[in-house]
Design an enzyme around this catalytic site. Structure first.
Site, PDB file in Angstrom:
ATOM      1  N   HIS A   1     103.109  18.290 -24.907  1.00 15.35           N
ATOM      2  CA  HIS A   1     103.487  18.834 -26.214  1.00 15.35           C
ATOM      3  C   HIS A   1     102.242  19.516 -26.775  1.00 15.35           C
ATOM      4  O   HIS A   1     101.264  18.849 -27.123  1.00 15.35           O
ATOM      5  CB  HIS A   1     103.955  17.681 -27.107  1.00 15.35           C
ATOM      6  CG  HIS A   1     104.762  18.121 -28.288  1.00 15.35           C
ATOM      7  ND1 HIS A   1     105.966  18.772 -28.163  1.00 15.35           N
ATOM      8  CD2 HIS A   1     104.542  17.992 -29.622  1.00 15.35           C
ATOM      9  CE1 HIS A   1     106.461  19.029 -29.366  1.00 15.35           C
ATOM     10  NE2 HIS A   1     105.606  18.574 -30.266  1.00 15.35           N
TER      11      HIS A   1
ATOM     12  N   LYS B   1     111.544  24.450 -33.964  1.00 17.49           N
ATOM     13  CA  LYS B   1     110.229  24.742 -34.540  1.00 17.49           C
ATOM     14  C   LYS B   1     109.314  25.097 -33.380  1.00 17.49           C
ATOM     15  O   LYS B   1     109.426  24.507 -32.304  1.00 17.49           O
ATOM     16  CB  LYS B   1     109.773  23.487 -35.281  1.00 17.49           C
ATOM     17  CG  LYS B   1     108.314  23.329 -35.613  1.00 17.49           C
ATOM     18  CD  LYS B   1     108.185  22.292 -36.738  1.00 17.49           C
ATOM     19  CE  LYS B   1     106.893  21.507 -36.677  1.00 17.49           C
ATOM     20  NZ  LYS B   1     106.723  20.611 -37.836  1.00 17.49           N
TER      21      LYS B   1
ATOM     22  N   ASP C   1     102.540  21.109 -45.151  1.00 13.86           N
ATOM     23  CA  ASP C   1     102.534  19.844 -44.413  1.00 13.86           C
ATOM     24  C   ASP C   1     101.211  19.100 -44.665  1.00 13.86           C
ATOM     25  O   ASP C   1     101.134  18.259 -45.575  1.00 13.86           O
ATOM     26  CB  ASP C   1     102.791  20.097 -42.917  1.00 13.86           C
ATOM     27  CG  ASP C   1     102.791  18.814 -42.101  1.00 13.86           C
ATOM     28  OD1 ASP C   1     102.762  17.722 -42.701  1.00 13.86           O
ATOM     29  OD2 ASP C   1     102.814  18.863 -40.853  1.00 13.86           O
TER      30      ASP C   1
HETATM   31  C1  MUC Z   1     103.398  18.630 -37.432  1.00  8.72           C
HETATM   32  O1  MUC Z   1     102.337  19.104 -37.747  1.00  8.72           O
HETATM   33  O2  MUC Z   1     104.360  18.951 -38.086  1.00  8.72           O
HETATM   34  C2  MUC Z   1     105.946  17.595 -36.058  1.00  8.72           C
HETATM   35  C3  MUC Z   1     106.741  18.106 -35.093  1.00  8.72           C
HETATM   36  C4  MUC Z   1     105.928  18.431 -34.008  1.00  8.72           C
HETATM   37  O3  MUC Z   1     106.257  18.932 -32.949  1.00  8.72           O
HETATM   38  O4  MUC Z   1     104.667  18.121 -34.306  1.00  8.72           O
HETATM   39  C5  MUC Z   1     104.638  17.444 -35.526  1.00  8.72           C
HETATM   40  C6  MUC Z   1     103.433  17.647 -36.304  1.00  8.72           C
HETATM   41 MG    MG Z   2     103.271  20.332 -39.352  1.00 10.68          MG
END
Ligand code: MUC
Ligand code: MG
Length: 371
Positions: free
Chosen positions: A21, A166, A248
């Site tokens: 990831h 996303k 965020d």
């Molecule tokens: C983030 O920064 O949002 C949330 C979904 C993902 O893939 O990473 C997280 C962290």
């Molecule tokens: Mg984020």
């Protein structure tokens, strides 16, 4: 109903991810769950969990620091004491321990699970009551390769598992990132919502350029494009572009949410239990956002099932304009719960049983826990 805490235990549990990831600041091949068991009077047991992302690359608490804060500093404050609810618990923790919201979140979750079990009600009922039984869940395409992401997106759409995605950008130069995002947008089609998360990687000048191209390319939401300290920059971007900004890293607690909204921020806040210090604390930020007309989004720190459920119980009590990203358990090859959550048709079901609504598989916990 008041709950007396008797003892607290904490394990670090390492679980591999289904694929690497890739985020702008780290690539994850494994997630560490800091799992907390809170044993209370009358044999009631509550479970909580805290995760972070990429060691110390997302936040200021590592998994090892979370375990140490729980065992060395927070447990001695709680064991032997009786609490009427999460407000009393937070009051005691905050009086003696600054910050450490990830560790506090695991403990608040364990307490709510125990209190829910003692009362025979789901955690959502302790937080205001659920507005819905199913919550929308997107998926993050973050293999680091455009073609692989397109293939993964198409497969998940065909399976009907997710209908929004996303993308993680910011690790590469702007032109490459924009090409990547827009190629995925055009491959997956107009009806599919595509958002991007930059994880603070751009400066304001790059963000202005990037946002214009993302907006023209039909991207729906741009998450944390610039560093968390640049509050004024985030406000400026939110007022300059039609594509909304999702704050965020810049917004952890209700205080951050108040300051941003007061400065004129428009857009949305990503709620995360770890940033705020637990599900009840994260809802304080949600309520400030509601008062200010800022939209909400249910964020993840890529939690396993325990942390995901703690979040979902909280998110179910407020309208989530941008849905949620509570897919963490799907990114993990395995988990420490008896029954997995039901993810289907772009949604996840909130269990209705007492507490969090799940049982821990202690064999799996032993198997994955660090010695
Ligand atoms: C983030 O920064 O949002 C949330 C979904 C993902 O893939 O990473 C997280 C962290
Ligand atoms: Mg984020």
């Amino acid at each position: 109903m008041s709950i007396t805490v008797e003892s607290i235990a904490c394990w670090l549990v390492d679980i591999p991810t289904v694929r690497p990831h890739r985020l702008s600041m780290a690539t994850m091949g494994c997630q560490t769950l800091a799992l907390v068991r809170m044993t209370c009077a009358e044999g009631v047991v509550g479970w909580g969990e805290a995760t972070t992302i990429g060691g110390l690359s997302y936040g200021a608490e590592s998994p090892e620091a979370i375990k140490s804060a729980v065992e060395t500093y927070l447990s001695p404050l709680l064991c032997g004491k009786t609490f009427s609810g999460p407000a009393a618990l937070a009051h005691v923790m905050n009086a003696s321990v600054k910050g450490n919201t990830f560790a506090k979140s695991a403990l608040e979750t364990a307490f709510l699970d125990a209190q829910g079990k003692a009362l025979g009600v789901p955690v959502s009922a302790l937080l205001g009551g659920a507005l819905c039984e199913r919550l929308p869940v997107l998926w993050t395409l973050a293999s680091g390769d455009t073609e692989k992401d397109i293939e993964e997106g198409r497969r998940l759409l065909a399976e009907g598992r997710h209908d929004a995605f996303k993308l993680k950008i910011g690790a590469r130069d702007l032109a490459t990132d924009i090409r990547h995002a827009l190629a995925i947008k055009s491959a997956l089609g107009d009806e599919v919502s595509i958002r991007v998360d930059v994880n603070q990687a751009w400066d304001l000048t790059t963000a202005v350029k990037g946002m214009r191209q993302l907006q023209d390319g039909g991207i729906d939401l741009v998450e944390q494009p610039i560093p968390l300290w640049d509050r004024q920059g985030l406000i400026t971007l939110s007022q300059r572009f039609e594509v909304p900004i999702l704050a965020d890293e810049a917004v952890g607690t209700s205080h951050d949410g108040y300051a941003l909204a007061n400065g004129g921020f428009t857009g949305a806040y990503a709620l995360k239990i770890a940033k705020a210090g637990g599900p009840a604390q994260a809802l304080k930020l949600a309520h400030v956002a509601q008062a200010a007309g800022v939209a909400l989004y249910g964020g993840t720190m890529l939690e396993g099932t325990v942390g995901t459920l703690a979040s979902l119980h909280a998110w179910s009590t407020v309208p989530m304009r941008w849905g949620t990203e509570m897919f963490g358990p799907l990114l993990l090859k395995d988990d420490v719960v008896v029954r997995p959550l039901d993810f289907s048709r772009g949604q996840v079901t909130l269990p209705s049983g007492p507490g969090l609504g799940i049982d821990i598989d202690t064999d799996k916990l032993r198997h994955y826990a660090r010695p």
